[in-house]
Design a protein around this motif. Structure first.
Motif, PDB file in Angstrom:
ATOM      1  N   THR A   1       0.833  -1.201   0.000  1.00  0.00           N
ATOM      2  CA  THR A   1       0.000   0.000   0.000  1.00  0.00           C
ATOM      3  C   THR A   1       0.872   1.257   0.000  1.00  0.00           C
ATOM      4  OG1 THR A   1      -0.096   0.248   2.411  1.00  0.00           O
ATOM      5  CG2 THR A   1      -1.690  -1.251   1.388  1.00  0.00           C
TER       6      THR A   1
ATOM      7  N   CYS B   1      -6.943  -3.624  -9.020  1.00  0.00           N
ATOM      8  CA  CYS B   1      -7.680  -3.752  -7.759  1.00  0.00           C
ATOM      9  C   CYS B   1      -8.439  -5.086  -7.664  1.00  0.00           C
ATOM     10  CB  CYS B   1      -8.629  -2.576  -7.582  1.00  0.00           C
ATOM     11  SG  CYS B   1      -7.766  -1.003  -7.300  1.00  0.00           S
ATOM     12  N   PRO B   2      -9.222  -5.464  -8.675  1.00  0.00           N
ATOM     13  CA  PRO B   2      -9.923  -6.754  -8.563  1.00  0.00           C
ATOM     14  C   PRO B   2      -8.975  -7.937  -8.420  1.00  0.00           C
ATOM     15  CG  PRO B   2     -10.907  -5.405 -10.285  1.00  0.00           C
ATOM     16  CD  PRO B   2      -9.639  -4.720  -9.879  1.00  0.00           C
TER      17      PRO B   2
ATOM     18  N   LEU C   1      -7.560  -8.028  -4.872  1.00  0.00           N
ATOM     19  CA  LEU C   1      -8.571  -8.360  -3.871  1.00  0.00           C
ATOM     20  C   LEU C   1      -8.975  -9.829  -3.942  1.00  0.00           C
ATOM     21  CD1 LEU C   1     -10.776  -5.138  -4.151  1.00  0.00           C
ATOM     22  CD2 LEU C   1      -9.284  -5.779  -2.248  1.00  0.00           C
ATOM     23  N   GLU C   2      -8.841 -10.444  -5.120  1.00  0.00           N
ATOM     24  CA  GLU C   2      -9.198 -11.848  -5.290  1.00  0.00           C
ATOM     25  C   GLU C   2      -8.023 -12.793  -5.135  1.00  0.00           C
ATOM     26  OE1 GLU C   2     -10.919 -12.021  -9.150  1.00  0.00           O
ATOM     27  OE2 GLU C   2     -12.605 -10.689  -8.642  1.00  0.00           O
TER      28      GLU C   2
ATOM     29  N   LEU D   1      -3.495 -10.608   0.218  1.00  0.00           N
ATOM     30  CA  LEU D   1      -3.565  -9.398   1.032  1.00  0.00           C
ATOM     31  C   LEU D   1      -3.953  -9.712   2.464  1.00  0.00           C
ATOM     32  CD1 LEU D   1      -5.444  -7.004  -1.445  1.00  0.00           C
ATOM     33  CD2 LEU D   1      -2.979  -7.179  -1.059  1.00  0.00           C
TER      34      LEU D   1
ATOM     35  N   GLU E   1      -4.432  -4.570   4.434  1.00  0.00           N
ATOM     36  CA  GLU E   1      -4.060  -4.276   3.045  1.00  0.00           C
ATOM     37  C   GLU E   1      -5.285  -4.378   2.138  1.00  0.00           C
ATOM     38  OE1 GLU E   1       0.469  -6.110   3.445  1.00  0.00           O
ATOM     39  OE2 GLU E   1      -1.131  -7.268   2.474  1.00  0.00           O
ATOM     40  N   LYS E   2      -6.123  -5.365   2.383  1.00  0.00           N
ATOM     41  CA  LYS E   2      -7.350  -5.506   1.594  1.00  0.00           C
ATOM     42  C   LYS E   2      -8.257  -4.299   1.789  1.00  0.00           C
ATOM     43  CE  LYS E   2     -11.092  -8.754   0.629  1.00  0.00           C
ATOM     44  NZ  LYS E   2     -11.695 -10.083   0.952  1.00  0.00           N
ATOM     45  N   GLN E   3      -8.338  -3.832   3.032  1.00  0.00           N
ATOM     46  CA  GLN E   3      -9.158  -2.655   3.307  1.00  0.00           C
ATOM     47  C   GLN E   3      -8.628  -1.435   2.567  1.00  0.00           C
ATOM     48  OE1 GLN E   3      -9.483  -1.694   7.472  1.00  0.00           O
ATOM     49  NE2 GLN E   3     -10.700   0.152   7.111  1.00  0.00           N
TER      50      GLN E   3
ATOM     51  N   TRP F   1      -6.937  -1.297  -0.302  1.00  0.00           N
ATOM     52  CA  TRP F   1      -7.213  -1.375  -1.729  1.00  0.00           C
ATOM     53  C   TRP F   1      -8.702  -1.213  -2.019  1.00  0.00           C
ATOM     54  CZ3 TRP F   1      -4.070  -0.892  -5.707  1.00  0.00           C
ATOM     55  CH2 TRP F   1      -2.693  -1.060  -5.494  1.00  0.00           C
ATOM     56  N   GLU F   2      -9.544  -1.707  -1.125  1.00  0.00           N
ATOM     57  CA  GLU F   2     -10.980  -1.499  -1.311  1.00  0.00           C
ATOM     58  C   GLU F   2     -11.323  -0.017  -1.238  1.00  0.00           C
ATOM     59  OE1 GLU F   2     -12.543  -3.911   1.794  1.00  0.00           O
ATOM     60  OE2 GLU F   2     -12.772  -5.698   0.520  1.00  0.00           O
TER      61      GLU F   2
ATOM     62  N   SER G   1      -9.856   1.862  -4.351  1.00  0.00           N
ATOM     63  CA  SER G   1     -10.620   1.656  -5.586  1.00  0.00           C
ATOM     64  C   SER G   1     -11.942   2.411  -5.580  1.00  0.00           C
ATOM     65  CB  SER G   1     -10.867   0.161  -5.807  1.00  0.00           C
ATOM     66  OG  SER G   1     -11.640  -0.375  -4.746  1.00  0.00           O
TER      67      SER G   1
END
Length: 360
Positions: free
Chosen positions: A149, A271-272, A275-276, A280, A284-286, A288-289, A292
Motif C-alpha cells: 500500500t 484492484c480486482p 482483492l481476489e 492481502l 491491506e485488503k481494506q 485497496w478497497e 478503488s
C-alpha cells in the motif's frame, strides 16, 4: 532536491508474494513518484545535522517548478524558528529548477525579508548529487520487500535513520500562473550554474540576481566592467520582477488530473486481481478497497479552504544570532575550462548570438 526513478516506487511491490501466484503476473502497478530533499543545518536539529524528507504523489500533478517549490516551501515551514539570513538551495540543472519561476520564488523570499540573500547552486551536467543519491540508494535497498500500500511505501521510507518525514503531496500551488506575467523577460540562464538573489535597496527590497558559472569566478554583472552586461539596466544586477503587485493575492491550487495515472486500467484490472488473489492481509485488503472506491474523491478532488503558507515564514522579529539553513550543503566543483568566454544573462528583447557580448 531531486526525484527518484519512479518505477522503483510503484505499488504494489510483490517481492516474494509474486513467486506464489501466477494470477497477478504482469500486474499493472499504481504509479508513484518520490521527490527527495535533504536539509543541512549549521546546528543540530532533532539531534542531526542532515535531515531527509520524501514527498510522494501518484502523478496526479505535473512534475515541474510548481511541485518543486511547493515541497520546498513545505519543508522550510519546519525550520521557520531557526532560519538564518542566508539560504542555499542545491538542485540539478533540469529545466524545472533552472528557470525564472524558481528565481522569482527566491526573489519573493528576499523581498519579504524571509532571507537577506538566497543562493541557487547547480552542478554541471554529468556530476552527481552524492548525498541525495545515497538516500535514494538506501531506500531502494529497503524496497526489496512486499510493499502493498501507499502507507507501506511511506513507512518504509521513514525507516532510514536520517529521515524526518515522508509525506503525501495533497496540494500543489500554481506559482507559474501567480508570477509569470510579472517577471522580467531575461535570457541566458541555461549557461549558468550559480545564482545569488539579493537586494540593493533596503527600503523597497526590490530583488535582483547576480550569477556565475562556478565557485571562485566573479559574480556577473560586474558594474565596473561594461563587457559583463548587455544593457545599462542590468549593470547593478539582473532584475527579476516588473512589479510586485501579485503579492496582494495568493496563488491558486493546481487541479490534479488522472491523465498520467492509468487510473481506469488500475481500477478495472489491478484492484480486482489483488482483492481476489488471497495475498492481502486484512488491513491491506481494506486499503485497496478504499482506494478503488474513493481514489477520484481522495486524490483527484481539488483541495479547498487551504491557506497559502508563505506568510508563516515572514519574520516578525529579527534574530540576534541566526543560524543558516542549507538544503544540501555543497560547493560547486570548479569547471575545467576557466578560460572560455562566458555568455551573459540579460533582460529585454532576444539578441542573436553574434550581437551578444561575452565576458572574459
Amino acid at each position: 532536491m531531486d526525484g527518484m526513478d519512479q518505477k522503483k516506487t510503484n505499488i504494489p511491490i510483490l517481492f516474494s508474494k509474486s513467486r506464489n501466484s501466477k494470477q497477478i503476473a504482469n500486474l499493472q502497478q499504481v504509479r508513484t513518484h518520490l521527490l527527495g530533499l535533504l536539509v543541512n543545518t549549521e546546528i543540530q536539529v532533532s539531534g542531526a545535522r542532515k535531515v531527509g524528507y520524501g514527498y510522494f504523489d501518484l502523478l496526479q500533478y505535473p512534475h515541474d517548478s510548481n511541485l518543486n517549490l511547493t515541497v520546498l516551501l513545505q519543508t522550510l515551514l519546519d525550520y521557520k524558528g531557526s532560519m538564518g539570513r542566508e539560504f542555499h538551495l542545491q538542485t540539478d540543472s533540469a529545466s524545472d529548477n533552472k528557470n525564472k519561476i524558481v528565481l522569482g520564488f527566491l526573489g519573493i523570499m528576499v523581498h519579504l525579508g524571509i532571507f537577506e540573500e538566497c543562493y541557487l547552486h547547480m552542478l554541471p551536467v554529468g556530476h552527481t548529487h552524492e548525498d541525495i543519491d545515497a538516500m535514494f540508494s538506501n531506500f531502494s535497498n529497503l524496497l526489496k520487500a512486499d510493499i502493498m500500500t501507499l502507507e507501506d511505501l511511506i513507512n518504509t521510507f521513514q525507516k532510514l535513520s536520517f529521515i524526518k518525514e515522508g509525506k503525501f503531496v495533497n496540494v500543489v500551488w500554481d506559482f507559474k500562473e501567480w508570477v509569470l506575467n510579472h517577471l522580467v523577460n531575461n535570457h541566458g540562464l541555461g549557461d549558468q550554474f550559480e545564482f545569488r538573489i539579493h537586494t540593493l535597496d533596503k527600503e523597497s527590497r526590490t530583488p535582483i540576481f547576480h550569477y556565475r558559472r562556478g565557485e571562485g569566478e566573479r559574480w556577473l554583472p560586474d558594474i565596473e566592467d561594461e563587457n559583463t552586461y548587455e544593457h545599462q539596466q542590468d549593470k547593478c544586477g539582473i532584475q527579476i520582477f516588473k512589479d510586485m503587485g501579485f503579492l496582494k493575492t495568493n496563488p491558486k491550487c493546481v487541479v490534479p488530473t488522472e491523465k498520467s495515472m492509468h487510473l481506469s486500467r488500475i481500477l478495472q484490472e489491478t484492484c480486482p486481481k489483488l482483492l481476489e488473489s488471497g495475498l492481502l492481509k486484512p488491513d491491506e485488503k481494506q486499503w485497496w478497497e478504499e482506494f478503488s472506491s474513493t481514489v477520484r474523491e481522495s486524490y483527484l478532488t481539488p483541495p479547498t479552504n487551504i491557506n497559502f503558507p508563505l506568510e508563516n515564514l515572514i519574520r516578525r522579529e529579527l534574530s540576534e544570532s541566526p543560524t543558516s539553513i542549507h538544503p544540501v550543503e555543497r560547493t560547486l566543483q570548479e569547471l575545467d575550462d576557466r578560460t572560455k568566454r562566458k555568455s551573459l544573462v540579460y533582460t529585454g528583447g532576444y539578441l542573436k548570438q553574434k550581437r551578444r557580448k561575452t565576458a572574459g
